[in-house]
Design a protein around this motif. Structure first.
Motif, PDB file in Angstrom:
ATOM      1  N   TRP A 121       0.639  -1.352   0.020  1.00  0.00           N
ATOM      2  CA  TRP A 121      -0.122   0.510   0.294  1.00  0.00           C
ATOM      3  C   TRP A 121       0.782   1.551  -0.370  1.00  0.00           C
ATOM      4  O   TRP A 121       0.104   2.327  -0.779  1.00  0.00           O
ATOM      5  CB  TRP A 121      -1.276   0.077   1.584  1.00  0.00           C
ATOM      6  N   THR A 122       2.083   1.302   0.952  1.00  0.00           N
ATOM      7  CA  THR A 122       3.247   2.079   0.908  1.00  0.00           C
ATOM      8  C   THR A 122       3.073   2.806  -0.099  1.00  0.00           C
ATOM      9  O   THR A 122       3.625   3.698  -1.143  1.00  0.00           O
ATOM     10  CB  THR A 122       3.910   2.318   2.292  1.00  0.00           C
ATOM     11  N   SER A 123       4.160   1.573  -1.018  1.00  0.00           N
ATOM     12  CA  SER A 123       4.554   1.989  -2.761  1.00  0.00           C
ATOM     13  C   SER A 123       3.564   2.077  -3.883  1.00  0.00           C
ATOM     14  O   SER A 123       3.873   3.684  -4.094  1.00  0.00           O
ATOM     15  CB  SER A 123       4.696   0.493  -3.073  1.00  0.00           C
ATOM     16  N   LEU A 124       2.173   1.862  -3.169  1.00  0.00           N
ATOM     17  CA  LEU A 124       0.814   2.758  -4.476  1.00  0.00           C
ATOM     18  C   LEU A 124       0.972   3.991  -4.147  1.00  0.00           C
ATOM     19  O   LEU A 124       0.893   4.922  -4.742  1.00  0.00           O
ATOM     20  CB  LEU A 124      -0.138   1.532  -4.505  1.00  0.00           C
ATOM     21  N   ILE A 125       0.937   4.478  -2.840  1.00  0.00           N
ATOM     22  CA  ILE A 125       0.693   5.651  -1.892  1.00  0.00           C
ATOM     23  C   ILE A 125       1.482   6.984  -2.369  1.00  0.00           C
ATOM     24  O   ILE A 125       2.314   7.521  -2.816  1.00  0.00           O
ATOM     25  CB  ILE A 125       0.576   6.193  -0.384  1.00  0.00           C
ATOM     26  N   GLY A 127       4.335   6.440  -4.466  1.00  0.00           N
ATOM     27  CA  GLY A 127       3.916   6.871  -6.463  1.00  0.00           C
ATOM     28  C   GLY A 127       2.932   7.602  -7.080  1.00  0.00           C
ATOM     29  O   GLY A 127       3.388   8.241  -7.853  1.00  0.00           O
ATOM     30  N   GLY A 128       1.906   7.072  -6.313  1.00  0.00           N
ATOM     31  CA  GLY A 128       0.401   8.118  -6.918  1.00  0.00           C
ATOM     32  C   GLY A 128       1.105   9.818  -6.000  1.00  0.00           C
ATOM     33  O   GLY A 128       1.282  11.082  -6.887  1.00  0.00           O
ATOM     34  N   LEU A 129       1.600   9.789  -5.142  1.00  0.00           N
ATOM     35  CA  LEU A 129       1.823  11.469  -4.201  1.00  0.00           C
ATOM     36  C   LEU A 129       3.039  12.019  -5.221  1.00  0.00           C
ATOM     37  O   LEU A 129       2.765  12.904  -5.747  1.00  0.00           O
ATOM     38  CB  LEU A 129       2.508  11.212  -3.042  1.00  0.00           C
ATOM     39  N   PHE A 130       4.234  10.932  -5.602  1.00  0.00           N
ATOM     40  CA  PHE A 130       5.298  11.800  -5.927  1.00  0.00           C
ATOM     41  C   PHE A 130       4.959  11.719  -7.657  1.00  0.00           C
ATOM     42  O   PHE A 130       5.129  13.002  -8.558  1.00  0.00           O
ATOM     43  CB  PHE A 130       6.459  10.500  -6.434  1.00  0.00           C
ATOM     44  N   LEU A 131       4.480  10.785  -8.483  1.00  0.00           N
ATOM     45  CA  LEU A 131       3.151  10.846  -9.640  1.00  0.00           C
ATOM     46  C   LEU A 131       2.800  12.530  -9.772  1.00  0.00           C
ATOM     47  O   LEU A 131       3.130  13.314 -10.518  1.00  0.00           O
ATOM     48  CB  LEU A 131       2.546  10.224 -10.381  1.00  0.00           C
ATOM     49  N   VAL A 132       2.012  12.771  -8.706  1.00  0.00           N
ATOM     50  CA  VAL A 132       1.115  13.903  -8.845  1.00  0.00           C
ATOM     51  C   VAL A 132       2.369  15.613  -8.564  1.00  0.00           C
ATOM     52  O   VAL A 132       1.182  15.653  -9.267  1.00  0.00           O
ATOM     53  CB  VAL A 132      -0.080  13.987  -7.661  1.00  0.00           C
ATOM     54  N   SER A 133       3.265  15.206  -7.432  1.00  0.00           N
ATOM     55  CA  SER A 133       3.973  16.298  -7.519  1.00  0.00           C
ATOM     56  C   SER A 133       4.538  16.779  -9.276  1.00  0.00           C
ATOM     57  O   SER A 133       4.693  17.705  -9.480  1.00  0.00           O
ATOM     58  CB  SER A 133       4.942  16.252  -6.485  1.00  0.00           C
ATOM     59  N   VAL A 134       4.470  16.040  -9.939  1.00  0.00           N
ATOM     60  CA  VAL A 134       5.506  16.330 -11.449  1.00  0.00           C
ATOM     61  C   VAL A 134       4.197  16.845 -11.969  1.00  0.00           C
ATOM     62  O   VAL A 134       5.098  17.542 -12.382  1.00  0.00           O
ATOM     63  CB  VAL A 134       5.993  14.501 -11.881  1.00  0.00           C
ATOM     64  N   LEU A 135       3.794  16.722 -12.061  1.00  0.00           N
ATOM     65  CA  LEU A 135       2.421  16.796 -12.912  1.00  0.00           C
ATOM     66  C   LEU A 135       1.725  18.446 -12.309  1.00  0.00           C
ATOM     67  O   LEU A 135       1.003  19.355 -13.130  1.00  0.00           O
ATOM     68  CB  LEU A 135       0.461  15.676 -12.605  1.00  0.00           C
ATOM     69  N   ALA A 136       2.328  18.361 -10.816  1.00  0.00           N
ATOM     70  CA  ALA A 136       1.552  19.707 -10.019  1.00  0.00           C
ATOM     71  C   ALA A 136       2.928  20.839 -10.744  1.00  0.00           C
ATOM     72  O   ALA A 136       2.195  22.197 -10.430  1.00  0.00           O
ATOM     73  CB  ALA A 136       1.391  19.526  -8.892  1.00  0.00           C
ATOM     74  N   ARG A 137       3.996  20.592 -10.669  1.00  0.00           N
ATOM     75  CA  ARG A 137       5.031  20.701 -11.286  1.00  0.00           C
ATOM     76  C   ARG A 137       6.088  21.014  -9.677  1.00  0.00           C
ATOM     77  O   ARG A 137       6.406  22.810  -9.629  1.00  0.00           O
ATOM     78  CB  ARG A 137       4.694  22.566 -12.315  1.00  0.00           C
ATOM     79  N   TRP A 138       5.543  20.557  -8.791  1.00  0.00           N
ATOM     80  CA  TRP A 138       6.477  20.826  -7.077  1.00  0.00           C
ATOM     81  C   TRP A 138       7.035  19.477  -7.441  1.00  0.00           C
ATOM     82  O   TRP A 138       6.357  18.722  -6.122  1.00  0.00           O
ATOM     83  CB  TRP A 138       5.263  21.443  -7.040  1.00  0.00           C
ATOM     84  N   PRO A 139       8.070  18.830  -8.293  1.00  0.00           N
ATOM     85  CA  PRO A 139       8.542  18.125  -7.703  1.00  0.00           C
ATOM     86  C   PRO A 139       8.828  17.103  -6.514  1.00  0.00           C
ATOM     87  O   PRO A 139       9.709  17.815  -6.052  1.00  0.00           O
ATOM     88  CB  PRO A 139       9.961  17.439  -8.523  1.00  0.00           C
ATOM     89  N   VAL A 173       9.086   6.944  -9.343  1.00  0.00           N
ATOM     90  CA  VAL A 173       7.550   7.012  -9.358  1.00  0.00           C
ATOM     91  C   VAL A 173       7.771   5.590 -10.012  1.00  0.00           C
ATOM     92  O   VAL A 173       6.960   4.518  -9.651  1.00  0.00           O
ATOM     93  CB  VAL A 173       6.406   7.576 -10.485  1.00  0.00           C
ATOM     94  N   ALA A 174       9.189   5.274 -10.928  1.00  0.00           N
ATOM     95  CA  ALA A 174       9.097   3.825 -11.357  1.00  0.00           C
ATOM     96  C   ALA A 174       9.402   3.231 -10.130  1.00  0.00           C
ATOM     97  O   ALA A 174       8.736   1.916 -10.309  1.00  0.00           O
ATOM     98  CB  ALA A 174       9.917   4.359 -12.264  1.00  0.00           C
ATOM     99  N   VAL A 175       9.989   3.627  -9.141  1.00  0.00           N
ATOM    100  CA  VAL A 175      10.694   1.838  -8.088  1.00  0.00           C
ATOM    101  C   VAL A 175       9.306   1.729  -7.288  1.00  0.00           C
ATOM    102  O   VAL A 175       9.329   0.860  -7.237  1.00  0.00           O
ATOM    103  CB  VAL A 175      11.459   2.789  -7.615  1.00  0.00           C
ATOM    104  N   PHE A 176       8.871   2.979  -7.209  1.00  0.00           N
ATOM    105  CA  PHE A 176       7.179   2.405  -6.623  1.00  0.00           C
ATOM    106  C   PHE A 176       6.095   1.728  -7.731  1.00  0.00           C
ATOM    107  O   PHE A 176       5.432   0.922  -6.603  1.00  0.00           O
ATOM    108  CB  PHE A 176       6.599   3.964  -5.463  1.00  0.00           C
ATOM    109  N   ALA A 177       6.507   2.061  -8.741  1.00  0.00           N
ATOM    110  CA  ALA A 177       4.884   1.703  -9.488  1.00  0.00           C
ATOM    111  C   ALA A 177       5.456  -0.011  -9.627  1.00  0.00           C
ATOM    112  O   ALA A 177       4.873  -1.121  -9.519  1.00  0.00           O
ATOM    113  CB  ALA A 177       5.439   2.040 -10.196  1.00  0.00           C
ATOM    114  N   ALA A 178       7.200  -0.230  -9.759  1.00  0.00           N
ATOM    115  CA  ALA A 178       7.598  -1.884  -9.990  1.00  0.00           C
ATOM    116  C   ALA A 178       7.263  -2.229  -8.425  1.00  0.00           C
ATOM    117  O   ALA A 178       6.861  -3.566  -8.754  1.00  0.00           O
ATOM    118  CB  ALA A 178       8.668  -1.416  -9.989  1.00  0.00           C
ATOM    119  N   LYS A 179       7.719  -1.864  -7.158  1.00  0.00           N
ATOM    120  CA  LYS A 179       7.497  -2.705  -6.412  1.00  0.00           C
ATOM    121  C   LYS A 179       5.814  -2.771  -5.707  1.00  0.00           C
ATOM    122  O   LYS A 179       5.777  -4.073  -5.915  1.00  0.00           O
ATOM    123  CB  LYS A 179       7.588  -2.101  -5.088  1.00  0.00           C
ATOM    124  N   TYR A 180       5.329  -2.182  -6.126  1.00  0.00           N
ATOM    125  CA  TYR A 180       3.612  -2.193  -6.667  1.00  0.00           C
ATOM    126  C   TYR A 180       3.559  -3.433  -7.175  1.00  0.00           C
ATOM    127  O   TYR A 180       2.357  -3.785  -6.800  1.00  0.00           O
ATOM    128  CB  TYR A 180       2.573  -1.076  -6.370  1.00  0.00           C
TER     129      TYR A 180
END
Length: 245
Positions: A121-125, A127-139, A173-180
């Motif tokens: 669950w942590t990997s999923l959460i 990964g999602g937070l890191f991806l959203v931060s990139v989309l929001a331009r706040w990596p 994001v790739a790390v967390f996605a792969a783990k999940y």
């Protein structure tokens, strides 16, 4: 422009370039040390694997409850050992809390594989937070590094620095996605032993690759910041002395 002025300008540019390189190296070294410290250092990464191995081995030969208490006991023993050696307190306490929470989930689910649900669950959460931060331009890599070192967020206006932090954040994001993906698949397949193997085996190599990209991004951002600072300092001098141009 005289030869003396040209030589002076050349030396100034060379000094600025050397200063930028030194600053980038210092930032990169600081980044690597800081990130490793947050994870408890190299030894902390190794310590984190021990309770997992103990849990799986004991659960294979006995039952769930002995495995839970064995994992918690080993985690506490490791924490005490680290405290005696005067190693950082936070990773030691975090390790005990993490094992306790994983054990509680396994107890509530009544299945040994539940021990790994928190990590999945942590990997999923994350990964999602890191991806959203990139989309929001706040990596998040840039935000976290700036917050830890009080550097401010001027890098968000520097395209090359922002792009570097974007790439570093996407690496995580790739790390967390792969783990999940891998661990969720093993969880659904009831492969508890392979879950433990994946948890440990995917931790070190993937984290190492993400750290390499992170250090590169921090070095890149430092160089961009120094370059812009140098350019800003040289511009007024050129304007006030047209003979230098």
């Amino acid at each position: 422009m005289s030869e003396r002025d040209s030589a002076a300008a050349g030396l100034s540019a060379q000094d600025a370039a050397e200063k930028q390189s030194d600053t980038g190296e210092q930032q990169a070294a600081g980044a690597e040390n800081t990130l490793l410290e947050q994870m408890g250092g190299v030894s902390g990464l190794a310590y984190s694997a021990v309770p997992i191995v103990v849990f799986v081995v004991v659960s294979s030969f006995t039952s769930l409850m002995p495995a839970i208490w064995s994992a918690i006991g080993v985690a506490v023993a490791i924490a005490i050992f680290r405290l005696v050696r005067k190693e950082p307190l936070q990773p030691a306490i975090s390790g005990v809390i993490g094992v306790a929470v994983c054990s509680f989930i396994a107890y509530r689910s009544g299945d040994a594989k539940g021990f790994f649900l928190l990590g999945i669950w942590t990997s999923l959460i994350y990964g999602g937070l890191f991806l959203v931060s990139v989309l929001a331009r706040w990596p998040l890599v840039g935000v976290a590094w700036s917050a830890l070192n009080g550097l401010g967020f001027a890098w968000r206006k520097q395209k090359r620095a922002l792009r570097g932090y974007d790439l570093a954040t996407l690496a995580w994001v790739a790390v967390f996605a792969a783990k999940y993906v891998v661990q969720q698949w093993l969880y659904d397949a009831d492969q508890t032993g392979w879950l433990a193997f994946a948890r440990i085996a995917m931790g070190y190599p993937l984290t190492g690759l993400a750290l390499i990209v992170t250090v590169w991004a921090i070095r890149r951002a430092a160089k961009v910041a120094e370059q812009e600072k140098t350019d800003a300092e040289e511009t007024p001098a050129i304007r006030s002395n047209p003979s230098l141009s």
